[in-house]
Design an enzyme around this catalytic site. Structure first.
Site, mmCIF file in Angstrom:
data_model
loop_
_atom_site.group_PDB
_atom_site.id
_atom_site.type_symbol
_atom_site.label_atom_id
_atom_site.label_comp_id
_atom_site.label_asym_id
_atom_site.label_seq_id
_atom_site.Cartn_x
_atom_site.Cartn_y
_atom_site.Cartn_z
ATOM 1 N N GLU A 104 46.743 34.804 27.468
ATOM 2 C CA GLU A 104 47.481 33.643 28.337
ATOM 3 C C GLU A 104 46.890 32.303 27.702
ATOM 4 O O GLU A 104 47.800 31.491 27.513
ATOM 5 C CB GLU A 104 46.701 33.803 29.647
ATOM 6 N N ASP A 123 45.306 31.280 38.815
ATOM 7 C CA ASP A 123 44.454 30.617 37.680
ATOM 8 C C ASP A 123 43.786 29.435 38.134
ATOM 9 O O ASP A 123 43.651 29.052 39.438
ATOM 10 C CB ASP A 123 45.846 30.335 36.709
#
Length: 388
Positions: A225, A246
């Site tokens: 990511e 996140d």
């Protein structure tokens, strides 16, 4: 209705274990083994893709349609670019972060020989005020202006070669986690190891409470990511909804909180799904979970590569509040518990549009408009009664 109780001790201890396991993008094997052990302890099967993404599924009443929750285990880091004549290392960043926040970091240098590693410190080129005086305060900021001092008796590039250090070796910024008496967690790499811990705690709570799931819930742990290649694969077209977990940015001009579950309405890639974001907000409000809405300008998550790779689903982002993201990060255990609670509630809730989202496409007349946001959608039809 209250969410299933979250085991705060489990969340905290899992987070600390993750933080103490270095995992810069490109070198994530050790942390994925650790996450796999936690998933196995929860009694779930799992599989790993060629590129190292880990997937497990919480079975629901239906498997022909489902949802996904995505977290990432990789972090920012560095890589050796050059062995310098003074015995120090020039490095380049892995992932997007400023050398300003790397200065002073203790690091671990990983060699190709898995049994060998060295420690060091990231220092500006002018690191001694006794030598450079006021120039220490006026030197610039950037990766060419820092170097790694290796904790070995080296004074030349040849000395570094003798240690086995090579161009391309990974360098992890040591997390150095601390839990304060007030409940704050200070550490590098809370992004996104705090998200992983919150998701695992949510799954543990759901299973302990014995709550059924209306549809399969796929949990995906990604490993790229931070370099823009997160959830590029590992999910299929049965996934109707995807929620990325996140960090949520705490800074002037932002609304995110370290004590709430934060819902991103938009990031640098554009708005998140209108209906799914508001469904998450409604679930939080209905279950007494503090929630904030926010917009992130310089930010993207696992949701972006998933959609860019062609996954046809609604996408949203749930965030735990982080101050000084990609730097000297800080969050609070209370906020992580709130995120875990919201994830637990979401996993056991119905899909936002249970009829239309049975397939990847349908008729225009059935497509939900912005004025159609069901408080409690109609029950899903069984598979045999479904019609396009």
């Amino acid at each position: 209705m209250t969410p299933p109780p979250i085991d705060t001790d489990y969340l905290r201890d899992t987070l600390m274990d993750l933080l103490l396991t270095p995992s810069p993008s490109g070198r994530t094997g050790a942390v994925m083994q650790l996450i796999g052990e936690h998933i196995a302890a929860l009694g779930l099967p799992m599989s790993v893709t060629r590129r190292g993404l880990l997937r497990t599924t919480l079975p629901g009443d239906r498997s022909d349609v489902g949802r996904a929750v995505v977290v990432h285990a990789d972090t920012i880091g560095c890589m050796v670019k050059r062995l310098k004549d003074n015995g120090r290392l020039e490095v380049v960043p892995v992932g997007t972060h400023s050398a300003r926040f790397a200065e002073g970091a203790h690091v671990t240098i990983f060699l190709d020989d898995l049994d060998r590693r060295y420690t060091g410190t990231v220092l500006p080129l002018m690191a001694s005020g006794h030598t450079y005086g006021d120039e220490v305060d006026t030197q610039g900021v950037g990766w060419p202006l820092v170097e790694i001092r290796v904790d070995e008796p080296v004074t030349s590039a040849a000395d570094l070669v003798a240690l086995g250090i090579q161009v391309g070796d990974f360098v992890a910024l040591d997390a150095a986690p601390q839990l304060t008496p007030a409940g704050y967690v200070k550490s590098r790499h809370l992004d996104d190891k705090a998200g992983v811990a919150a998701l695992l705690a949510a799954v543990k709570a759901v299973r302990a409470a014995g709550r059924s799931l209306p549809v399969d819930a796929h949990l995906l742990v990604t490993v790229g990511e931070e370099i823009g290649m997160g959830a590029t694969h590992g999910l299929d077209d049965t996934v109707a909804e995807l929620v990325a977990v996140d960090n949520a940015v705490i800074a002037p001009g932002q609304r995110s909180s370290a004590f709430a579950a934060n819902i991103a309405m938009m990031d640098s890639t554009g708005p998140f799904d209108y209906h799914l974001t508001r469904r998450l907000i409604r679930l939080a409000e209905e279950h007494g979970i503090p929630v904030r809405r926010d917009i992130f300008n310089h930010y993207r998550s696992d949701a972006a590569p998933a959609i860019e790779s062609g996954l046809e689903c609604r996408a949203a982002l749930v965030g735990f509040g982080v101050d000084a993201s990609h730097g000297h990060e800080r969050t609070h255990l209370d906020g992580l518990v709130r995120v875990a609670e919201l994830l637990a509630v979401y996993l056991t809730s119905e899909l936002t549009f249970r009829q239309f989202d049975l397939t990847a496409e349908g008729s225009l007349e059935d497509f939900p408009s912005v004025s159609v946001q069901p408080a409690e959608p109609e029950p899903l039809l069984p598979p045999r009664e479904r019609n396009g």
